[in-house]
Design a protein around this motif. Structure first.
Motif, PDB file in Angstrom:
ATOM      1  N   ALA A  19       0.975  -1.089   0.045  1.00 44.08           N
ATOM      2  CA  ALA A  19       0.136  -0.130  -0.095  1.00 44.08           C
ATOM      3  C   ALA A  19       0.990   1.302  -0.032  1.00 44.08           C
ATOM      4  O   ALA A  19       1.662   1.509   1.014  1.00 44.08           O
ATOM      5  CB  ALA A  19      -0.799   0.012   1.193  1.00 44.08           C
ATOM      6  N   PRO A  20       0.697   2.299  -1.005  1.00 42.89           N
ATOM      7  CA  PRO A  20       1.583   3.426  -1.010  1.00 42.89           C
ATOM      8  C   PRO A  20       1.068   4.385  -0.157  1.00 42.89           C
ATOM      9  O   PRO A  20      -0.151   4.234   0.339  1.00 42.89           O
ATOM     10  CB  PRO A  20       1.307   3.859  -2.608  1.00 42.89           C
ATOM     11  CG  PRO A  20       0.179   3.227  -2.949  1.00 42.89           C
ATOM     12  CD  PRO A  20       0.019   2.076  -2.245  1.00 42.89           C
ATOM     13  N   THR A  21       1.725   5.310   0.188  1.00 46.79           N
ATOM     14  CA  THR A  21       1.300   6.413   0.915  1.00 46.79           C
ATOM     15  C   THR A  21       0.922   7.578   0.525  1.00 46.79           C
ATOM     16  O   THR A  21      -0.075   8.365   0.980  1.00 46.79           O
ATOM     17  CB  THR A  21       2.510   6.876   1.943  1.00 46.79           C
ATOM     18  OG1 THR A  21       3.282   7.265   1.164  1.00 46.79           O
ATOM     19  CG2 THR A  21       2.958   5.734   2.946  1.00 46.79           C
ATOM     20  N   ALA A  22       1.384   7.855  -0.974  1.00 47.24           N
ATOM     21  CA  ALA A  22       0.706   8.706  -1.476  1.00 47.24           C
ATOM     22  C   ALA A  22      -0.882   8.503  -1.771  1.00 47.24           C
ATOM     23  O   ALA A  22      -1.189   7.598  -2.479  1.00 47.24           O
ATOM     24  CB  ALA A  22       1.362   9.091  -2.882  1.00 47.24           C
ATOM     25  N   PRO A  23      -1.717   9.755  -1.760  1.00 49.42           N
ATOM     26  CA  PRO A  23      -3.036   9.406  -1.663  1.00 49.42           C
ATOM     27  C   PRO A  23      -3.840   8.951  -2.915  1.00 49.42           C
ATOM     28  O   PRO A  23      -4.508   7.939  -3.055  1.00 49.42           O
ATOM     29  CB  PRO A  23      -3.547  11.052  -1.464  1.00 49.42           C
ATOM     30  CG  PRO A  23      -2.442  11.852  -0.846  1.00 49.42           C
ATOM     31  CD  PRO A  23      -1.202  11.273  -1.337  1.00 49.42           C
ATOM     32  N   LYS A  24      -3.184   9.299  -4.231  1.00 50.13           N
ATOM     33  CA  LYS A  24      -4.041   9.026  -5.434  1.00 50.13           C
ATOM     34  C   LYS A  24      -3.538   7.531  -5.632  1.00 50.13           C
ATOM     35  O   LYS A  24      -4.306   6.851  -5.891  1.00 50.13           O
ATOM     36  CB  LYS A  24      -3.640   9.860  -6.502  1.00 50.13           C
ATOM     37  CG  LYS A  24      -4.455  11.338  -6.402  1.00 50.13           C
ATOM     38  CD  LYS A  24      -4.490  12.035  -7.588  1.00 50.13           C
ATOM     39  CE  LYS A  24      -5.278  13.320  -7.552  1.00 50.13           C
ATOM     40  NZ  LYS A  24      -6.544  12.992  -7.191  1.00 50.13           N
ATOM     41  N   PRO A  25      -2.145   7.141  -5.570  1.00 48.69           N
ATOM     42  CA  PRO A  25      -2.076   5.927  -6.040  1.00 48.69           C
ATOM     43  C   PRO A  25      -2.546   4.831  -4.965  1.00 48.69           C
ATOM     44  O   PRO A  25      -3.079   3.733  -5.355  1.00 48.69           O
ATOM     45  CB  PRO A  25      -0.506   5.720  -5.686  1.00 48.69           C
ATOM     46  CG  PRO A  25       0.275   7.025  -6.220  1.00 48.69           C
ATOM     47  CD  PRO A  25      -0.966   8.045  -5.591  1.00 48.69           C
ATOM     48  N   ARG A  26      -2.682   5.418  -3.626  1.00 51.61           N
ATOM     49  CA  ARG A  26      -3.438   4.633  -2.786  1.00 51.61           C
ATOM     50  C   ARG A  26      -5.179   4.246  -2.877  1.00 51.61           C
ATOM     51  O   ARG A  26      -5.519   3.557  -2.725  1.00 51.61           O
ATOM     52  CB  ARG A  26      -3.388   5.340  -1.319  1.00 51.61           C
ATOM     53  CG  ARG A  26      -3.835   4.426  -0.188  1.00 51.61           C
ATOM     54  CD  ARG A  26      -3.460   5.258   1.303  1.00 51.61           C
ATOM     55  NE  ARG A  26      -3.505   4.448   2.410  1.00 51.61           N
ATOM     56  CZ  ARG A  26      -2.842   3.697   2.958  1.00 51.61           C
ATOM     57  NH1 ARG A  26      -1.664   3.314   2.464  1.00 51.61           N
ATOM     58  NH2 ARG A  26      -3.148   2.856   4.026  1.00 51.61           N
ATOM     59  N   GLN A  27      -5.524   5.534  -3.675  1.00 53.81           N
ATOM     60  CA  GLN A  27      -6.764   5.331  -4.172  1.00 53.81           C
ATOM     61  C   GLN A  27      -7.070   4.414  -5.112  1.00 53.81           C
ATOM     62  O   GLN A  27      -7.993   3.419  -5.098  1.00 53.81           O
ATOM     63  CB  GLN A  27      -7.632   6.683  -4.654  1.00 53.81           C
ATOM     64  CG  GLN A  27      -8.023   7.513  -3.544  1.00 53.81           C
ATOM     65  CD  GLN A  27      -8.416   8.982  -4.312  1.00 53.81           C
ATOM     66  OE1 GLN A  27      -7.574   9.870  -4.480  1.00 53.81           O
ATOM     67  NE2 GLN A  27      -9.664   9.119  -4.895  1.00 53.81           N
TER      68      GLN A  27
END
Length: 291
Positions: A19-27
């Motif tokens: 799970a990435p921490t950056a918001p959009k890749p996480r979405q």
């Protein structure tokens, strides 16, 4: 791959979080994880990320996010060089875990655990047990389903249109399962055990009639008749002030039953379990006293 979305997002490949921490890749990962083993259209991902106002570079940017996810997957796979798939004996690659297919992308779970599907399986078993009159089995199975939740769905994900809709659907499913588990417990005579839980739930869901009915029953069966009647009055005030409504006929019958009855109040027939309800079924019959 193990996938958790019923709370904080956690997707683990080979036991390692991807799970990435950056918001959009996480979405992107959240939407792919929710629909694991199924193609998620590019259009759905773009709608989730930019809510109807995508930039001209939307597709290119989405591809960048997918590449970032594959890098995380590749790093997780590298932690176990001997990992093999079940077919050809070759180690899976990141592109075989996160596939590009005509029209969209697919996240392959590889037969791992997916909490939302386990919740839906257990909840379905619990509802069938309620329908069969197996209240002990229903309580046990629905409690196991609810134990899979650690918070609101996608609790730590910035949600766009798609995920917000899915989160609402899942939270409604959770509330329905909770409602039925409490009903099963009341039918088993566990009214004192559920009182503290219902105190919190009726404060949180101030216009949910079925939870208030269960609270009234639990209070009355515990010898707290005045508090049960006060719970009805508080609900009536809230419904009138916030929605301009009166309590349902079934809830009014319950109030009358408590006014007229002794220290026990029986539940009426079980309403349909698989529909999310905000109020008791008015056709399910009166809640009558037992002596």
């Amino acid at each position: 791959m193990d996938i958790d979305v019923l709370g904080a997002l956690d997707v683990r490949e080979n036991g390692v979080s991807i799970a990435p921490t950056a918001p959009k890749p996480r979405q992107v990962l959240a939407l792919l994880a929710l629909h694991a083993d199924r193609v998620v259209p590019v259009a759905s991902l773009i709608e989730e990320l930019w809510s109807g106002r995508p930039p001209r570079s939307a597709r290119t940017t989405l591809q960048t996010y997918v590449l970032q996810l594959r890098e995380l997957i590749a790093a997780a796979l590298a932690r176990d060089p001997g990992q093999q798939d079940g077919a050809g004996g070759q180690r899976r690659t990141a592109k075989e875990v996160l596939l590009t297919l005509p029209g969209g992308y697919l996240l392959s779970s590889g037969g791992g655990t997916i909490d939302v599907r386990e919740f839906e399986r257990l909840a379905g078993l619990g509802y069938r047990a309620m329908d069969a009159g197996d209240f002990a089995g229903a309580s046990r199975t629905l409690a196991a389903a609810l134990d899979l939740w650690s918070g609101s769905a996608f609790a730590d994900v910035h949600t766009g249109t798609q995920l917000a809709m899915e989160a609402k659907r899942l939270d409604e499913s959770r509330l329905c399962a909770l409602d039925q588990r409490i009903e099963a417990d009341l039918r088993l005579g566990r009214h004192r055990e559920v009182l503290a839980e219902l105190t919190v739930l009726t404060s949180r869901y101030r216009t949910h009639e079925n939870l208030h009915a269960q609270f009234m029953i639990a209070l009355h069966r515990s010898g707290r008749r005045g508090e049960a009647l006060n719970a009805y009055l508080q609900l009536r005030t809230t419904l009138g002030r916030e929605l301009g409504l009166e309590p349902s006929p079934r809830l009014r019958r319950l109030q009358h039953s408590i006014l007229m009855s002794g220290p026990e109040t029986a539940l009426g027939p079980t309403p349909p379990a698989r529909a999310t309800r905000s109020a008791p079924d008015p056709d399910a019959g009166p809640l009558t006293p037992t002596h």
